[in-house]
Design a protein around this motif. Sequence first.
Motif, PDB file in Angstrom:
ATOM      1  N   GLN A  27       0.988  -0.972   0.453  1.00 32.18           N
ATOM      2  CA  GLN A  27      -0.057  -0.080  -0.135  1.00 32.18           C
ATOM      3  C   GLN A  27       0.992   0.956   0.128  1.00 32.18           C
ATOM      4  O   GLN A  27       0.393   2.002  -0.845  1.00 32.18           O
ATOM      5  N   THR A  28       2.457   1.365   0.922  1.00 36.78           N
ATOM      6  CA  THR A  28       2.678   2.168   1.099  1.00 36.78           C
ATOM      7  C   THR A  28       3.542   2.649   0.004  1.00 36.78           C
ATOM      8  O   THR A  28       3.888   4.053  -0.882  1.00 36.78           O
ATOM      9  N   TYR A  29       3.678   1.934  -1.153  1.00 40.28           N
ATOM     10  CA  TYR A  29       4.989   2.285  -2.027  1.00 40.28           C
ATOM     11  C   TYR A  29       5.121   1.333  -3.869  1.00 40.28           C
ATOM     12  O   TYR A  29       5.002   1.596  -4.200  1.00 40.28           O
ATOM     13  N   ASP A  30       2.728   0.732  -3.745  1.00 37.61           N
ATOM     14  CA  ASP A  30       2.493   0.603  -4.301  1.00 37.61           C
ATOM     15  C   ASP A  30       3.369  -0.583  -4.884  1.00 37.61           C
ATOM     16  O   ASP A  30       3.556  -0.266  -6.593  1.00 37.61           O
ATOM     17  N   LEU A  31       3.728  -1.853  -4.827  1.00 39.34           N
ATOM     18  CA  LEU A  31       4.314  -2.988  -5.328  1.00 39.34           C
ATOM     19  C   LEU A  31       3.606  -3.653  -5.510  1.00 39.34           C
ATOM     20  O   LEU A  31       2.512  -4.058  -4.683  1.00 39.34           O
ATOM     21  N   SER A  32       3.832  -5.057  -5.758  1.00 46.59           N
ATOM     22  CA  SER A  32       3.630  -6.146  -6.304  1.00 46.59           C
ATOM     23  C   SER A  32       3.846  -6.846  -5.199  1.00 46.59           C
ATOM     24  O   SER A  32       4.222  -5.910  -3.456  1.00 46.59           O
ATOM     25  N   LYS A  33       3.335  -8.214  -4.025  1.00 44.14           N
ATOM     26  CA  LYS A  33       3.388  -8.906  -3.142  1.00 44.14           C
ATOM     27  C   LYS A  33       4.587  -9.348  -3.309  1.00 44.14           C
ATOM     28  O   LYS A  33       5.813  -8.891  -2.373  1.00 44.14           O
ATOM     29  N   GLU A  34       4.893 -10.427  -4.564  1.00 48.84           N
ATOM     30  CA  GLU A  34       6.383 -10.010  -4.412  1.00 48.84           C
ATOM     31  C   GLU A  34       7.691  -9.031  -3.995  1.00 48.84           C
ATOM     32  O   GLU A  34       8.454  -9.646  -3.542  1.00 48.84           O
ATOM     33  N   LYS A  35       7.291  -8.107  -5.190  1.00 54.66           N
ATOM     34  CA  LYS A  35       8.447  -7.273  -5.013  1.00 54.66           C
ATOM     35  C   LYS A  35       8.114  -6.244  -3.432  1.00 54.66           C
ATOM     36  O   LYS A  35       9.781  -6.281  -2.579  1.00 54.66           O
ATOM     37  N   ALA A  36       6.967  -6.330  -2.523  1.00 56.38           N
ATOM     38  CA  ALA A  36       6.914  -6.022  -1.274  1.00 56.38           C
ATOM     39  C   ALA A  36       7.707  -7.071  -1.115  1.00 56.38           C
ATOM     40  O   ALA A  36       8.628  -6.150   0.385  1.00 56.38           O
ATOM     41  N   ALA A  37       7.693  -8.019  -0.092  1.00 57.07           N
ATOM     42  CA  ALA A  37       8.460  -8.625  -0.029  1.00 57.07           C
ATOM     43  C   ALA A  37      10.400  -9.048   0.250  1.00 57.07           C
ATOM     44  O   ALA A  37      10.050  -8.953   0.963  1.00 57.07           O
ATOM     45  N   ASP A  38      10.400  -9.135  -1.123  1.00 59.73           N
ATOM     46  CA  ASP A  38      11.952  -8.502  -1.830  1.00 59.73           C
ATOM     47  C   ASP A  38      12.435  -7.470  -0.912  1.00 59.73           C
ATOM     48  O   ASP A  38      13.349  -7.348  -0.723  1.00 59.73           O
ATOM     49  N   MET A  39      11.459  -6.427  -1.254  1.00 58.51           N
ATOM     50  CA  MET A  39      12.088  -5.242   0.091  1.00 58.51           C
ATOM     51  C   MET A  39      12.179  -5.121   1.110  1.00 58.51           C
ATOM     52  O   MET A  39      13.100  -4.739   1.419  1.00 58.51           O
ATOM     53  N   ILE A  40      11.405  -5.971   1.988  1.00 62.39           N
ATOM     54  CA  ILE A  40      11.404  -6.373   2.905  1.00 62.39           C
ATOM     55  C   ILE A  40      12.704  -7.054   3.429  1.00 62.39           C
ATOM     56  O   ILE A  40      13.309  -6.451   4.621  1.00 62.39           O
ATOM     57  N   HIS A  41      12.494  -8.197   3.078  1.00 64.13           N
ATOM     58  CA  HIS A  41      14.007  -9.016   2.379  1.00 64.13           C
ATOM     59  C   HIS A  41      14.631  -8.293   2.994  1.00 64.13           C
ATOM     60  O   HIS A  41      15.882  -8.727   3.790  1.00 64.13           O
ATOM     61  N   LYS A  42      15.702  -7.379   2.278  1.00 67.72           N
ATOM     62  CA  LYS A  42      16.613  -7.227   1.863  1.00 67.72           C
ATOM     63  C   LYS A  42      16.858  -5.787   3.016  1.00 67.72           C
ATOM     64  O   LYS A  42      17.728  -5.083   3.330  1.00 67.72           O
ATOM     65  N   THR A  43      15.982  -4.703   2.843  1.00 66.58           N
ATOM     66  CA  THR A  43      15.763  -4.236   4.236  1.00 66.58           C
ATOM     67  C   THR A  43      16.140  -4.675   5.468  1.00 66.58           C
ATOM     68  O   THR A  43      17.090  -3.687   5.795  1.00 66.58           O
ATOM     69  N   ASP A  44      15.031  -5.235   5.987  1.00 67.78           N
ATOM     70  CA  ASP A  44      15.466  -6.465   7.051  1.00 67.78           C
ATOM     71  C   ASP A  44      17.115  -6.542   7.483  1.00 67.78           C
ATOM     72  O   ASP A  44      17.345  -6.619   8.436  1.00 67.78           O
ATOM     73  N   LYS A  45      18.093  -7.392   6.642  1.00 66.29           N
ATOM     74  CA  LYS A  45      19.388  -8.104   6.185  1.00 66.29           C
ATOM     75  C   LYS A  45      19.810  -6.575   6.395  1.00 66.29           C
ATOM     76  O   LYS A  45      21.278  -6.462   7.471  1.00 66.29           O
ATOM     77  N   LYS A  46      19.719  -5.752   6.081  1.00 70.59           N
ATOM     78  CA  LYS A  46      20.567  -4.151   6.068  1.00 70.59           C
ATOM     79  C   LYS A  46      20.613  -3.933   7.577  1.00 70.59           C
ATOM     80  O   LYS A  46      21.583  -3.101   8.263  1.00 70.59           O
ATOM     81  N   ARG A  47      19.246  -3.689   7.808  1.00 77.54           N
ATOM     82  CA  ARG A  47      18.808  -3.526   9.369  1.00 77.54           C
ATOM     83  C   ARG A  47      20.203  -4.018   9.928  1.00 77.54           C
ATOM     84  O   ARG A  47      20.421  -3.597  10.949  1.00 77.54           O
ATOM     85  N   ALA A  48      19.315  -5.166  10.045  1.00 76.26           N
ATOM     86  CA  ALA A  48      19.914  -6.139  11.190  1.00 76.26           C
ATOM     87  C   ALA A  48      21.384  -5.941  11.118  1.00 76.26           C
ATOM     88  O   ALA A  48      22.410  -6.082  11.664  1.00 76.26           O
ATOM     89  N   SER A  49      22.354  -6.108  10.452  1.00 76.71           N
ATOM     90  CA  SER A  49      24.162  -5.981   9.606  1.00 76.71           C
ATOM     91  C   SER A  49      24.326  -4.609  10.297  1.00 76.71           C
ATOM     92  O   SER A  49      25.276  -4.488  11.415  1.00 76.71           O
ATOM     93  N   TYR A  50      23.843  -4.123  10.058  1.00 78.60           N
ATOM     94  CA  TYR A  50      24.161  -1.904  10.550  1.00 78.60           C
ATOM     95  C   TYR A  50      24.392  -2.062  12.048  1.00 78.60           C
ATOM     96  O   TYR A  50      25.411  -2.207  12.713  1.00 78.60           O
ATOM     97  N   TYR A  51      23.011  -2.595  12.403  1.00 78.05           N
ATOM     98  CA  TYR A  51      23.088  -2.783  14.543  1.00 78.05           C
ATOM     99  C   TYR A  51      23.698  -3.613  14.924  1.00 78.05           C
ATOM    100  O   TYR A  51      24.807  -2.990  16.418  1.00 78.05           O
TER     101      TYR A  51
END
Length: 210
Positions: free
Chosen positions: A142-166
């Motif tokens: 809803q926020t980024y007007d993405l497909s379900k697959e692209k949203a899930a991929d974006m979540i996976h990559k962003t979470d991985k980046k945040r966890a690595s940083y922290y």
Amino acid sequence: MGNFVITIGREFGSGGLDVGRMLSDKLGVKCYDKELLSMAVKESGLCQEIFENHDEKPTSSFLYSLVMDTYSVSGYTSAPFLDMPLNHKVFLAQFEAIKNLAAKESCIIVGRCADYALAEHPNCLNVFIHADMEFRVDHIMQTYDLSKEKAADMIHKTDKKRASYYNYYSSKKWGDSRSYHLTLDSGHLGLQGCSKMILDYMDIRKNNRK
């Protein structure tokens, strides 16, 4: 009690920034996210583009750092700072900006290891917002007007980046309940429910200190 600070760590798509903004409205204090970058830029002398490219990233290309270091620094001039890799300079500048901000005003800070930076702050409440994947995928779609697959991929990559940083910069583990005062499931509580839980926790802690 002096200045208080609420830090919010969050899984991508859990609505952590939205919760921060709700608390900002209810408490009458500012909520900082990307704004911290601008503050750190001004204080450190590093150019805006470098900050944006290295924001919440634990590592960077050695060659890129070597090239960019030749003209990136104009504010922090001590030898130890100048000798640091570029991504470390970005972290340090944000770290100092967070501490200076908390010393000046009550506020809400989203992400950027703020809980770690303010470990010695007497009135800091550290919160982590999470949710199940279905809730987060719907939120990102809803926020980024993405497909379900692209949203899930974006979540996976962003979470991985945040966890690595922290995990790279702090002595704690991203998302581990022991690293925070409160961990809240926005999928079950809703964003308003998370906001209310945080406010109720603040009231209880305040009353216990009397």
